[in-house]
Design a protein around this motif. Sequence first.
Motif, PDB file in Angstrom:
ATOM      1  N   SER B 102       0.881  -1.388   0.205  1.00  0.00           N
ATOM      2  CA  SER B 102       0.241   0.060   0.123  1.00  0.00           C
ATOM      3  C   SER B 102       0.948   1.259  -0.103  1.00  0.00           C
ATOM      4  CB  SER B 102      -0.924   0.056   1.103  1.00  0.00           C
ATOM      5  OG  SER B 102      -1.795  -1.192   1.424  1.00  0.00           O
ATOM      6  N   ALA B 103       2.002   1.310   1.071  1.00  0.00           N
ATOM      7  CA  ALA B 103       2.884   2.277   1.043  1.00  0.00           C
ATOM      8  C   ALA B 103       3.560   2.570  -0.183  1.00  0.00           C
ATOM      9  CB  ALA B 103       4.092   1.986   1.982  1.00  0.00           C
ATOM     10  N   ALA B 104       3.948   1.483  -0.973  1.00  0.00           N
ATOM     11  CA  ALA B 104       4.688   1.943  -2.284  1.00  0.00           C
ATOM     12  C   ALA B 104       3.739   2.748  -3.206  1.00  0.00           C
ATOM     13  CB  ALA B 104       5.234   0.650  -2.877  1.00  0.00           C
ATOM     14  N   ARG B 105       2.355   1.859  -3.352  1.00  0.00           N
ATOM     15  CA  ARG B 105       1.466   2.713  -4.238  1.00  0.00           C
ATOM     16  C   ARG B 105       0.977   4.112  -4.028  1.00  0.00           C
ATOM     17  NH1 ARG B 105      -0.775   4.985  -7.448  1.00  0.00           N
ATOM     18  NH2 ARG B 105      -2.410   4.526  -8.865  1.00  0.00           N
ATOM     19  N   LEU B 106       1.339   4.486  -2.705  1.00  0.00           N
ATOM     20  CA  LEU B 106       1.094   6.002  -2.192  1.00  0.00           C
ATOM     21  C   LEU B 106       2.228   6.914  -2.077  1.00  0.00           C
ATOM     22  CD1 LEU B 106      -1.629   4.894  -1.908  1.00  0.00           C
ATOM     23  CD2 LEU B 106      -2.011   6.675  -0.285  1.00  0.00           C
ATOM     24  N   ALA B 107       3.375   6.247  -2.748  1.00  0.00           N
ATOM     25  CA  ALA B 107       4.653   6.790  -2.842  1.00  0.00           C
ATOM     26  C   ALA B 107       5.277   7.035  -1.372  1.00  0.00           C
ATOM     27  CB  ALA B 107       4.645   8.079  -3.601  1.00  0.00           C
ATOM     28  N   MET B 108       5.073   6.212  -0.274  1.00  0.00           N
ATOM     29  CA  MET B 108       5.348   6.379   0.835  1.00  0.00           C
ATOM     30  C   MET B 108       6.744   5.275   1.045  1.00  0.00           C
ATOM     31  SD  MET B 108       1.647   6.360   2.799  1.00  0.00           S
ATOM     32  CE  MET B 108       1.958   7.119   4.305  1.00  0.00           C
ATOM     33  N   PRO B 109       7.612   5.640   2.131  1.00  0.00           N
ATOM     34  CA  PRO B 109       8.618   4.753   2.377  1.00  0.00           C
ATOM     35  C   PRO B 109       8.149   3.319   2.880  1.00  0.00           C
ATOM     36  CG  PRO B 109       8.590   6.279   3.873  1.00  0.00           C
ATOM     37  CD  PRO B 109       7.653   6.871   3.062  1.00  0.00           C
ATOM     38  N   GLU B 110       8.811   2.266   2.753  1.00  0.00           N
ATOM     39  CA  GLU B 110       8.530   0.787   3.236  1.00  0.00           C
ATOM     40  C   GLU B 110       8.947   0.975   4.435  1.00  0.00           C
ATOM     41  OE1 GLU B 110       9.281  -2.329   0.673  1.00  0.00           O
ATOM     42  OE2 GLU B 110       8.180  -1.379  -1.016  1.00  0.00           O
ATOM     43  N   PHE B 111       8.179   0.176   5.419  1.00  0.00           N
ATOM     44  CA  PHE B 111       8.819   0.174   7.126  1.00  0.00           C
ATOM     45  C   PHE B 111       9.170  -1.035   7.039  1.00  0.00           C
ATOM     46  CE2 PHE B 111       7.536  -0.306  11.495  1.00  0.00           C
ATOM     47  CZ  PHE B 111       8.047   0.915  12.039  1.00  0.00           C
ATOM     48  N   PRO B 112      10.338  -1.157   7.799  1.00  0.00           N
ATOM     49  CA  PRO B 112      11.272  -2.454   7.959  1.00  0.00           C
ATOM     50  C   PRO B 112      10.660  -3.556   8.865  1.00  0.00           C
ATOM     51  CG  PRO B 112      12.548  -0.286   8.802  1.00  0.00           C
ATOM     52  CD  PRO B 112      10.964  -0.165   8.659  1.00  0.00           C
ATOM     53  N   GLU B 113      10.772  -4.612   8.588  1.00  0.00           N
ATOM     54  CA  GLU B 113       9.920  -6.040   9.154  1.00  0.00           C
ATOM     55  C   GLU B 113      10.325  -6.033  10.695  1.00  0.00           C
ATOM     56  OE1 GLU B 113      10.226  -9.599   6.852  1.00  0.00           O
ATOM     57  OE2 GLU B 113       9.639 -10.806   8.641  1.00  0.00           O
ATOM     58  N   ASP B 114      11.728  -6.087  10.802  1.00  0.00           N
ATOM     59  CA  ASP B 114      11.892  -6.252  12.229  1.00  0.00           C
ATOM     60  C   ASP B 114      11.371  -5.231  13.210  1.00  0.00           C
ATOM     61  OD1 ASP B 114      13.789  -4.191  10.897  1.00  0.00           O
ATOM     62  OD2 ASP B 114      15.305  -4.734  12.560  1.00  0.00           O
ATOM     63  N   PHE B 116       8.379  -3.482  12.575  1.00  0.00           N
ATOM     64  CA  PHE B 116       7.207  -3.789  12.576  1.00  0.00           C
ATOM     65  C   PHE B 116       6.893  -4.881  13.554  1.00  0.00           C
ATOM     66  CE2 PHE B 116       3.372  -6.227  11.115  1.00  0.00           C
ATOM     67  CZ  PHE B 116       2.470  -4.965  10.533  1.00  0.00           C
ATOM     68  N   MET B 117       7.517  -6.110  13.420  1.00  0.00           N
ATOM     69  CA  MET B 117       7.363  -7.261  14.377  1.00  0.00           C
ATOM     70  C   MET B 117       7.758  -7.036  15.774  1.00  0.00           C
ATOM     71  SD  MET B 117       5.587  -9.272  12.442  1.00  0.00           S
ATOM     72  CE  MET B 117       5.551 -10.586  13.758  1.00  0.00           C
ATOM     73  N   LYS B 118       8.987  -6.243  16.141  1.00  0.00           N
ATOM     74  CA  LYS B 118       9.405  -6.015  17.322  1.00  0.00           C
ATOM     75  C   LYS B 118       8.325  -5.042  17.865  1.00  0.00           C
ATOM     76  CE  LYS B 118      13.419  -6.636  17.972  1.00  0.00           C
ATOM     77  NZ  LYS B 118      15.122  -6.222  17.795  1.00  0.00           N
ATOM     78  N   GLY B 119       7.826  -4.180  16.994  1.00  0.00           N
ATOM     79  CA  GLY B 119       7.102  -2.885  17.644  1.00  0.00           C
ATOM     80  C   GLY B 119       5.778  -3.436  18.216  1.00  0.00           C
ATOM     81  N   LEU B 120       5.162  -4.466  17.314  1.00  0.00           N
ATOM     82  CA  LEU B 120       3.804  -5.338  17.396  1.00  0.00           C
ATOM     83  C   LEU B 120       3.739  -5.998  18.812  1.00  0.00           C
ATOM     84  CD1 LEU B 120       1.001  -5.526  15.991  1.00  0.00           C
ATOM     85  CD2 LEU B 120       2.152  -7.268  14.676  1.00  0.00           C
ATOM     86  N   THR B 121       4.968  -6.858  18.729  1.00  0.00           N
ATOM     87  CA  THR B 121       4.865  -7.844  19.944  1.00  0.00           C
ATOM     88  C   THR B 121       5.308  -7.025  21.231  1.00  0.00           C
ATOM     89  OG1 THR B 121       7.335  -8.422  19.212  1.00  0.00           O
ATOM     90  CG2 THR B 121       5.395  -9.767  18.241  1.00  0.00           C
ATOM     91  N   THR B 122       6.126  -6.058  21.122  1.00  0.00           N
ATOM     92  CA  THR B 122       6.462  -5.452  22.279  1.00  0.00           C
ATOM     93  C   THR B 122       5.163  -4.810  22.961  1.00  0.00           C
ATOM     94  OG1 THR B 122       8.754  -5.105  21.628  1.00  0.00           O
ATOM     95  CG2 THR B 122       8.198  -4.002  23.521  1.00  0.00           C
TER      96      THR B 122
END
Lengths: 355, 355
Positions: B102-114, B116-122
Amino acid sequence: MTKHTSHEIDIVKSDTTKIDAVDFDNLTFGRTFTDHMFICDFENGEWQTPRIMPYQPMTMDPSARVFHYGQAVFEGMKAYKDDDGKVWLFRPIDNFNRINKSAARLAMPEFPEDYFMKGLTTLLQMDSAWVKPGKGNSLYIRPFIIATDPAISASPSNNYRFMIICAPAKAYYTGKIRVLIAEEYSRSANGGVGFAKAAGNYAAQFYPTSLAQEKGFQQVIWTDADTHERLEEAGTMNVFFRINDTLITAPLSDRILDGVTRRSIIQLAEDNGIEVQVRPITVTEIKEASKNGSLKEIFGAGTAVVISPISAFEHAEELFELPNIENSYADTLKDKMLSIQHNMAEDKHGWRYMV
Amino acid sequence: MTKHTSHEIDIVKSDTTKIDAVDFDNLTFGRTFTDHMFICDFENGEWQTPRIMPYQPMTMDPSARVFHYGQAVFEGMKAYKDDDGKVWLFRPIDNFNRINKSAARLAMPEFPEDYFMKGLTTLLQMDSAWVKPGKGNSLYIRPFIIATDPAISASPSNNYRFMIICAPAKAYYTGKIRVLIAEEYSRSANGGVGFAKAAGNYAAQFYPTSLAQEKGFQQVIWTDADTHERLEEAGTMNVFFRINDTLITAPLSDRILDGVTRRSIIQLAEDNGIEVQVRPITVTEIKEASKNGSLKEIFGAGTAVVISPISAFEHAEELFELPNIENSYADTLKDKMLSIQHNMAEDKHGWRYMV
Ligand SMILES: Cc1ncc(COP(=O)(O)O)c(C=O)c1O
Ligand SMILES: Cc1ncc(COP(=O)(O)O)c(C=O)c1O
């Protein structure tokens, strides 16, 4: 001067002005804002007392619906100062009507006309030093409405905020631009929100436009999503094609923004004996016209640029260069528009509005 | 438990919890948020140190691009608690991949996987008391990215904010819903952003959906903008049609969201010996199937509802009622999904992810 009582607006004046720090000759568009802003909140089913206050950041809940569902609409208009120091708007009621048309399509409440006009004129009176005289100088005005409800259910917000912020804009000569005609990406759908100045319409264009820019084209001319044959409009401009001595522009539809500049250009062209055809115009037609020499000009028309001449377009990897012509309609019509806007020419249609 | 070091996240814990004031049996969806939120800002071309802090309002400039151009994308996912108190996510990598698409289609930078996952789980570990056990209870998770640049030029932002906020969701039985098939309005265009969870896609549906609601239909099933013949999806759900014993759902395209639930339902149906056809399905086909009795079920599929059975649809002023059937695929598949999500059934595809 037109009278505007402002006793219905709560006003907090800024103690200081930022204007002395501004280099009016080197402005980046849309980054510098005037000393004040106008705010009006919609709560409990009605628009509350409007306020004017020092321009400042505001507090929003992370769950505010505008962040999640793009429930936001806006307008773009300009104020001009004449040599007597009087400040003018151009067809402001058209922008007022359009923001409410946009709002209705996005299930947002309409904003009252007297709040809009009084807010706008009071704000401009307070920040009138920011409107610089001279053809081409202007103050860009951005009214907008955002959904503020702190709740992420996918349904219309209950609360909204209407605002007006203003940014001085320096006339700068961008030169002619080169455009890419869309073959794959599209801007709007039949039955969609393309005719509205809905926030989401613009972000959707950023990526395809960046691809065009990488290829050396400043803008994309959008075509219909179905056949990519019908020429529609550019990112923030309607588009006119001159074939021989006739100006052609696409008819309005639910995919196209009903531009105030487009409407004015059509009228001014007719006033000046230029034939205008409002009808579907196709990629095939302009490619053929370019090949046989009858395509004389293409230009974009919108508030930000007034008129932006186009020097070349590309379609299906084929580049078409427009000729350099004398007495271009783009130049003539741009000059006529600016003269009316800056109170330097007769305003026979009553488009100017004194602040 | 999976290990997650959190030393790379700046954490400020809330001194208090709001949880005791929450009536978990009477939650309005998306209005109550947990004690903490996750924030990561994109500045100077990179994602900065992520932070977890008490859930709170934030400060934004009125010119922030998200307000004007809808440059915003989001995700929707859920956490579930099993009877041992363990917290589970469902296919979180799919949501991670999708927000970046979604971000790429809206010309936004991609978010890093680690991140995302670390933020979410913490975040979920800190707010795990907000995830209530029991089939159907869940914590709705909303990752989103907004353009924060304080500048109103119509081009991609330089600065962004990625956030995760969480809202407890009570399973509530909404009953079957009635839907209207779109004949005039549309949700997305070929070459547009319909496949992205772009904020603006949602506001665009509010008004047509409100018209449907006035006529007694809870949702709209969108059709293609060109012919209004091909059935696509609902506002926040993909749609499945059961004709005789075959499940049919529209193929993915740039107009349709690639739903995690859709994908999982297709797999579960196949696992259970139900034939699934992913192919274009038309309004004419389901009307005929309804008339000849072969149309057995229609249901929506999405994270919020899992599966939402549909009892009737209207098209061209004609109402079609679905039969009441035993052993409905909707019920069977919903139960299987919930059992996997809540760690009550074997997870043979490795969809569960322990927090
Ligand atoms: C999509 C689009 N088309 C055309 C225009 C030109 O409209 P106007 O002349 O009212 O500025 C604008 C914007 O301003 C626009 O955003
Ligand atoms: C437009 C749309 N279609 C379908 C879905 C279903 O997707 P998922 O199953 O990943 O939740 C959603 C949302 O969640 C959606 O917004």
